[in-house]
Design a protein around this motif. Structure first.
Motif, short mmCIF file in Angstrom:
data_model
loop_
_atom_site.label_atom_id
_atom_site.label_comp_id
_atom_site.label_asym_id
_atom_site.label_seq_id
_atom_site.Cartn_x
_atom_site.Cartn_y
_atom_site.Cartn_z
N SER A 50 -9.71 -8.66 -0.36
CA SER A 50 -10.64 -9.37 0.54
C SER A 50 -9.88 -10.17 1.58
CB SER A 50 -11.56 -10.29 -0.27
OG SER A 50 -10.81 -11.34 -0.86
N SER A 51 -8.72 -10.70 1.20
CA SER A 51 -7.90 -11.47 2.14
C SER A 51 -7.46 -10.60 3.31
CB SER A 51 -6.68 -12.05 1.42
OG SER A 51 -5.83 -12.70 2.33
N LEU A 52 -7.00 -9.39 3.02
CA LEU A 52 -6.57 -8.48 4.08
C LEU A 52 -7.76 -8.03 4.93
CD1 LEU A 52 -3.82 -6.18 2.52
CD2 LEU A 52 -3.56 -8.26 3.84
N ALA A 53 -8.88 -7.68 4.25
CA ALA A 53 -10.06 -7.24 4.99
C ALA A 53 -10.58 -8.34 5.90
CB ALA A 53 -11.15 -6.81 4.00
N ASN A 54 -10.46 -9.59 5.45
CA ASN A 54 -10.94 -10.71 6.25
C ASN A 54 -10.10 -10.94 7.50
OD1 ASN A 54 -13.23 -11.48 4.82
ND2 ASN A 54 -12.06 -12.71 3.37
N GLN A 55 -8.89 -10.37 7.55
CA GLN A 55 -8.10 -10.47 8.78
C GLN A 55 -8.75 -9.70 9.92
OE1 GLN A 55 -5.52 -12.63 9.00
NE2 GLN A 55 -6.18 -13.06 6.90
N ILE A 56 -9.36 -8.55 9.57
CA ILE A 56 -10.10 -7.78 10.58
C ILE A 56 -11.35 -8.54 10.97
CG2 ILE A 56 -11.11 -5.55 11.12
CD1 ILE A 56 -8.11 -5.49 10.40
N GLN A 57 -12.02 -9.10 9.98
CA GLN A 57 -13.21 -9.91 10.25
C GLN A 57 -12.84 -11.13 11.08
OE1 GLN A 57 -15.77 -10.44 6.92
NE2 GLN A 57 -16.71 -12.30 7.72
N PHE A 58 -11.65 -11.68 10.83
CA PHE A 58 -11.18 -12.84 11.58
C PHE A 58 -11.03 -12.51 13.07
CE2 PHE A 58 -7.55 -15.41 13.14
CZ PHE A 58 -8.10 -16.67 12.96
N LEU A 116 -6.69 0.49 9.34
CA LEU A 116 -6.44 -0.88 9.77
C LEU A 116 -5.75 -1.69 8.68
CD1 LEU A 116 -9.85 -1.61 11.56
CD2 LEU A 116 -7.62 -1.37 12.67
N LEU A 117 -6.18 -1.52 7.44
CA LEU A 117 -5.60 -2.28 6.34
C LEU A 117 -4.20 -1.81 5.98
CD1 LEU A 117 -8.76 -2.53 4.05
CD2 LEU A 117 -7.76 -4.33 5.44
N SER A 118 -3.94 -0.52 6.17
CA SER A 118 -2.61 0.02 5.84
C SER A 118 -1.52 -0.54 6.74
CB SER A 118 -2.62 1.55 5.93
OG SER A 118 -2.87 1.97 7.26
N ALA A 119 -1.92 -1.10 7.90
CA ALA A 119 -0.94 -1.71 8.80
C ALA A 119 -0.44 -3.05 8.26
CB ALA A 119 -1.55 -1.90 10.18
N MET A 120 -1.17 -3.61 7.26
CA MET A 120 -0.82 -4.93 6.75
C MET A 120 -0.21 -4.90 5.35
SD MET A 120 -3.98 -7.32 8.12
CE MET A 120 -5.30 -6.16 7.75
N THR A 121 -0.35 -3.80 4.64
CA THR A 121 0.26 -3.69 3.31
C THR A 121 0.42 -2.21 2.95
OG1 THR A 121 0.06 -4.33 0.99
CG2 THR A 121 -1.97 -3.72 2.11
N GLY A 130 -9.92 -3.06 -0.32
CA GLY A 130 -10.19 -3.76 0.94
C GLY A 130 -11.07 -2.96 1.87
N ALA A 131 -10.89 -1.62 1.88
CA ALA A 131 -11.70 -0.74 2.73
C ALA A 131 -13.17 -0.78 2.31
CB ALA A 131 -11.16 0.68 2.67
N LYS A 132 -13.43 -0.82 1.01
CA LYS A 132 -14.80 -0.91 0.52
C LYS A 132 -15.46 -2.21 1.00
CE LYS A 132 -13.74 1.62 -3.76
NZ LYS A 132 -13.65 1.48 -5.25
N PHE A 133 -14.70 -3.30 0.88
CA PHE A 133 -15.20 -4.62 1.30
C PHE A 133 -15.49 -4.63 2.80
CE2 PHE A 133 -14.61 -8.93 2.84
CZ PHE A 133 -15.26 -9.71 1.88
#
Length: 450
Positions: A50-58, A116-121, A130-133
């Motif tokens: 959720s922390s990583l997914a929230n970076q996109i939301q941020f 998008l998430l794979s760029a961060m971890t 994270g993708a589901k979230f």
């Protein structure tokens, strides 16, 4: 010291606006903190995802907040001039831009969440969760776009209590649904991480409809109508674009930099991700007054410029700077004390807890700089009309200094997460020297074309 404001109405206006906006910010952060705590108690993987997914939301949220900042800068000037008709036009332009951003970010998150998430971890499990979230929560962007501009329009007219009431409703709904859907209580299905995302989406939808209802009820003064969002005034659009474009680019640059920062820490292990999430969430909670002071300063200074009180602007800016430093010192003390009393709430590893404590110690020092430079730049300078300077300042510090140094330290010199975190937050101190010089030269006051 002789330049400090002695008018009690100034302090009454600043502190009343700051406290109400701070409470609203606190409630908003409390929603994020509750998500953080609930998922932290569920599993470390869920918290990291959720922390990583929230970076996109941020990024999406920061861009739409940039739209609302531009609305406040322009509309507060018209409010100072006691002209309501142009405020309606500004609200219409701001809504159109905000909705465009919301739709584009929704589509990007919906179609490319894993990429998008794979760029961060490189942790496959974290990416999948994270993708589901992100897929679910991305639907909330459009509703937030509407809510954000409507509340900004009211704030520019010094109407801030509605936002506080709306935030209270959102907190109750979000916490109740979050706990129920994550763990399956109250007859609700146990959805885990997806339950948290669903709770956030439902909360945003309800929040949007509450704000629209409040606008319809308390719209006697502004008389904002649906047609105002479809008739875009060319001059207002031109002025808005001139002010908003640098703010949006600065917001995109800053939000992107935050995502890169998370990515740097993300490649240093799951514990670093979790520690950063915990430290950042608590930091956001204790700095609500610092961030609220920026918005209240923008309203006060924008109104002063609109009223033509140029002789008072110097005294206002001097006084505000002193208040920023006092707020920063107090915030730093609170954060330093809080770090020893909140970590037991999280079900994370001891390594993650140790890192989180170290991160919060660093933030308790840099927050003094944040509390000064952030409202000085985004509250005083931007409200005066000089939005380009802030954009260049953010870009130079973050992309040319901080991020390159952090990348070298993390991947070439293999510095520890704590040292990297120091480097990542050092700009909050360095920017103070630039802000001090810029604010006190008074070349940031720009008069809008009429």
């Amino acid at each position: 010291m002789s330049l400090l404001v002695r008018d009690r109405s100034f302090y009454k206006s600043f502190f009343s606006l700051t406290l109400i906006l701070g409470l609203q910010n606190a409630i908003t952060i409390a929603v994020n903190l509750s998500d953080n705590l609930i998922l932290g108690g569920y599993s470390e993987i869920a918290l990291s995802a959720s922390s990583l997914a929230n970076q996109i939301q941020f990024i999406a949220t920061f861009l739409m907040i940039g739209c609302s900042q531009s609305v406040i800068i322009m509309a507060s000037r018209f409010w100072g001039e006691n002209e309501l008709h142009p405020i309606r036009k500004v609200a219409g332009v701001g809504m159109a831009i905000s909705l465009c951003i919301g739709v584009l970010m929704w589509l990007a998150a919906l179609c490319s969440s894993s990429w998008l998430l794979s760029a961060m971890t490189n942790d496959v499990t974290v990416i999948q969760e994270g993708a589901k979230f992100l897929t679910i929560v991305s639907f909330s962007y459009v509703f937030f776009a509407v809510t954000n501009v409507l509340l900004a329009t009211l704030r520019s007219m010094e109407i801030v209590k509605i936002g506080l009431i709306v935030s209270l409703f959102t907190l109750v709904i979000n916490v109740t649904l979050n706990y129920g859907l994550v763990y399956g209580y109250g007859g609700l299905p146990k959805l885990g991480l997806e339950g948290s995302a669903t709770a956030t989406l439902i909360s945003r939808i309800v929040e949007c409809f509450i704000v629209i209802t409040c606008m319809l009820k308390h719209n006697q003064a502004l008389r904002l109508q649906l047609l105002d969002f479809f008739k875009l005034d060319r001059l207002i659009l031109k002025q808005y674009a001139k002010i908003a474009l640098p703010i949006l680019l600065s917001s995109l640059s800053w939000a992107g930099a935050m995502a890169v920062q998370t990515g740097i820490l993300g490649h240093m292990g799951t514990s670093a991700i979790a520690a950063n999430s915990v430290a950042t969430t608590i930091f956001q909670f204790v700095t609500v007054i610092s961030y609220a002071s920026a918005t209240s300063s923008a309203i006060i200074m924008g109104k002063a410029v609109g009223e033509g009180l140029f002789q008072k602007i110097k005294a206002y800016s001097q006084t505000l700077q002193v208040l920023y430093v006092l707020i920063g010192v107090l915030t730093g003390i609170i954060l330093f004390i809080a770090k020893d009393h909140v970590l037991f709430l999280y079900s994370i590893s001891e390594e993650a807890k140790d890192l989180a404590a170290a991160f919060m110690t660093i933030l308790s020092i840099t927050v003094i700089g944040t509390s000064y430079e952030m409202p000085a730049l985004s509250g005083i300078i931007q409200s005066g009309g000089d939005t380009t300077f802030v954009m260049y300042n953010d870009f130079i510090f973050m992309w040319l200094l901080i991020l390159p140094a952090s990348l070298l330290g993390a991947f070439m010199f293999n510095f520890s997460p704590v040292i990297i975190f120091v480097v990542l937050k050092s700009d909050q101190i360095l920017k103070c020297f630039v802000a001090l010089v810029k604010v006190n030269r008074y070349k940031w006051i720009k008069v809008m074309e009429r």
